[in-house]
Design a protein around this motif. Structure first.
Motif, short mmCIF file in Angstrom:
data_model
loop_
_atom_site.label_atom_id
_atom_site.label_comp_id
_atom_site.label_asym_id
_atom_site.label_seq_id
_atom_site.Cartn_x
_atom_site.Cartn_y
_atom_site.Cartn_z
N MET A 1 0.84 -1.19 0.00
CA MET A 1 0.00 0.00 0.00
C MET A 1 0.89 1.25 0.00
SD MET A 1 -3.10 0.77 2.52
CE MET A 1 -3.81 2.34 2.65
N VAL A 2 0.55 2.19 -0.81
CA VAL A 2 1.31 3.43 -0.94
C VAL A 2 0.81 4.43 0.11
CG1 VAL A 2 1.85 5.35 -2.46
CG2 VAL A 2 1.66 3.06 -3.40
N ASP A 3 1.75 5.10 0.74
CA ASP A 3 1.40 6.11 1.75
C ASP A 3 0.63 7.26 1.11
OD1 ASP A 3 2.12 6.95 4.68
OD2 ASP A 3 2.35 8.73 3.43
N LYS A 4 -0.36 7.78 1.82
CA LYS A 4 -1.19 8.86 1.27
C LYS A 4 -0.37 10.11 1.00
CE LYS A 4 -2.74 11.00 5.51
NZ LYS A 4 -3.54 12.14 5.80
N ASP A 5 0.73 10.32 1.74
CA ASP A 5 1.57 11.49 1.48
C ASP A 5 2.20 11.41 0.09
OD1 ASP A 5 1.25 13.04 3.80
OD2 ASP A 5 2.66 11.79 4.91
N VAL A 7 0.84 10.02 -2.57
CA VAL A 7 -0.21 10.34 -3.54
C VAL A 7 -0.48 11.83 -3.53
CG1 VAL A 7 -2.64 9.98 -4.12
CG2 VAL A 7 -1.24 8.05 -3.34
N GLU A 8 -0.68 12.40 -2.35
CA GLU A 8 -0.96 13.83 -2.25
C GLU A 8 0.21 14.67 -2.76
OE1 GLU A 8 -2.12 14.63 1.79
OE2 GLU A 8 -3.92 13.41 1.63
N GLY A 9 1.42 14.22 -2.48
CA GLY A 9 2.60 14.93 -2.95
C GLY A 9 2.68 14.93 -4.47
N SER A 10 2.37 13.81 -5.08
CA SER A 10 2.39 13.73 -6.54
C SER A 10 1.32 14.64 -7.15
CB SER A 10 2.15 12.29 -6.99
OG SER A 10 3.24 11.48 -6.63
N LEU A 11 0.17 14.70 -6.51
CA LEU A 11 -0.89 15.57 -7.00
C LEU A 11 -0.49 17.04 -6.88
CD1 LEU A 11 -4.06 13.78 -5.58
CD2 LEU A 11 -3.32 13.91 -7.97
N LYS A 12 0.16 17.40 -5.77
CA LYS A 12 0.62 18.79 -5.60
C LYS A 12 1.67 19.15 -6.64
CE LYS A 12 -0.22 19.62 -0.71
NZ LYS A 12 0.38 19.81 0.62
N ALA A 40 7.55 22.22 -5.26
CA ALA A 40 8.55 21.91 -4.23
C ALA A 40 7.90 21.27 -3.01
CB ALA A 40 9.29 23.19 -3.83
N GLU A 41 6.77 21.81 -2.59
CA GLU A 41 6.04 21.25 -1.44
C GLU A 41 5.60 19.82 -1.74
OE1 GLU A 41 1.96 22.06 1.10
OE2 GLU A 41 2.75 23.67 -0.14
N GLY A 42 5.12 19.59 -2.94
CA GLY A 42 4.70 18.25 -3.33
C GLY A 42 5.85 17.27 -3.35
N LYS A 43 7.00 17.73 -3.79
CA LYS A 43 8.18 16.85 -3.83
C LYS A 43 8.59 16.44 -2.43
CE LYS A 43 12.68 16.38 -5.95
NZ LYS A 43 13.64 16.90 -6.89
N VAL A 44 8.58 17.39 -1.49
CA VAL A 44 8.92 17.08 -0.10
C VAL A 44 7.91 16.10 0.48
CG1 VAL A 44 9.07 18.05 2.24
CG2 VAL A 44 10.16 19.23 0.33
N GLN A 45 6.63 16.35 0.25
CA GLN A 45 5.60 15.48 0.79
C GLN A 45 5.73 14.07 0.20
OE1 GLN A 45 1.60 16.92 0.25
NE2 GLN A 45 0.76 15.48 1.73
N ASN A 46 6.04 13.99 -1.09
CA ASN A 46 6.23 12.70 -1.73
C ASN A 46 7.41 11.96 -1.13
OD1 ASN A 46 6.53 10.57 -3.54
ND2 ASN A 46 6.01 11.80 -5.30
N THR A 47 8.48 12.68 -0.84
CA THR A 47 9.66 12.08 -0.22
C THR A 47 9.35 11.55 1.17
OG1 THR A 47 11.10 13.53 -1.51
CG2 THR A 47 12.05 12.52 0.46
N VAL A 48 8.60 12.32 1.94
CA VAL A 48 8.20 11.88 3.28
C VAL A 48 7.37 10.61 3.18
CG1 VAL A 48 6.74 12.47 5.28
CG2 VAL A 48 8.32 14.16 4.35
N GLY A 49 6.45 10.58 2.24
CA GLY A 49 5.63 9.38 2.05
C GLY A 49 6.48 8.17 1.67
N GLY A 50 7.49 8.40 0.83
CA GLY A 50 8.39 7.32 0.46
C GLY A 50 9.16 6.78 1.65
N ALA A 51 9.57 7.68 2.53
CA ALA A 51 10.28 7.25 3.74
C ALA A 51 9.36 6.44 4.64
CB ALA A 51 10.83 8.47 4.48
#
Length: 60
Positions: A1-5, A7-12, A40-51
Motif C-alpha cells: 500500500m502506498v502512503d497517502k503522502d 499520492v498527495e505529494g504527486s498531486l501537488k 517543491a512542497e509536493g516533492k517534499v511530501q512525496n519524499t516523506v511518504g516514500g520514507a
C-alpha cells in the motif's frame, strides 16, 4: 500500500506544474512562483511518504 503522502505529494507536484505553466503563458510571475512553490512542497511530501513506505516495508 502506498502512503497517502506520496499520492498527495504527486498531486501537488502536478498541480504546481500546471500552475507554473499557466503563469508562464500568461506572463503572471506570481502564479508562476506559486506553481514552483507547490511543486517543491509536493516533492517534499512525496519524499516523506516514500520514507514512511520504506519504514513500513522494513518492519513487516
Amino acid at each position: 500500500m502506498v502512503d497517502k503522502d506520496r499520492v498527495e505529494g504527486s498531486l501537488k507536484q502536478a498541480k504546481g506544474a500546471i500552475k507554473e505553466g499557466v503563469g508562464k503563458v500568461t506572463g503572471d510571475t506570481s502564479t508562476q512562483a506559486e506553481g514552483k512553490a507547490d511543486k517543491a512542497e509536493g516533492k517534499v511530501q512525496n519524499t516523506v511518504g516514500g520514507a514512511k513506505d520504506a519504514v513500513r516495508d522494513a518492519t513487516e
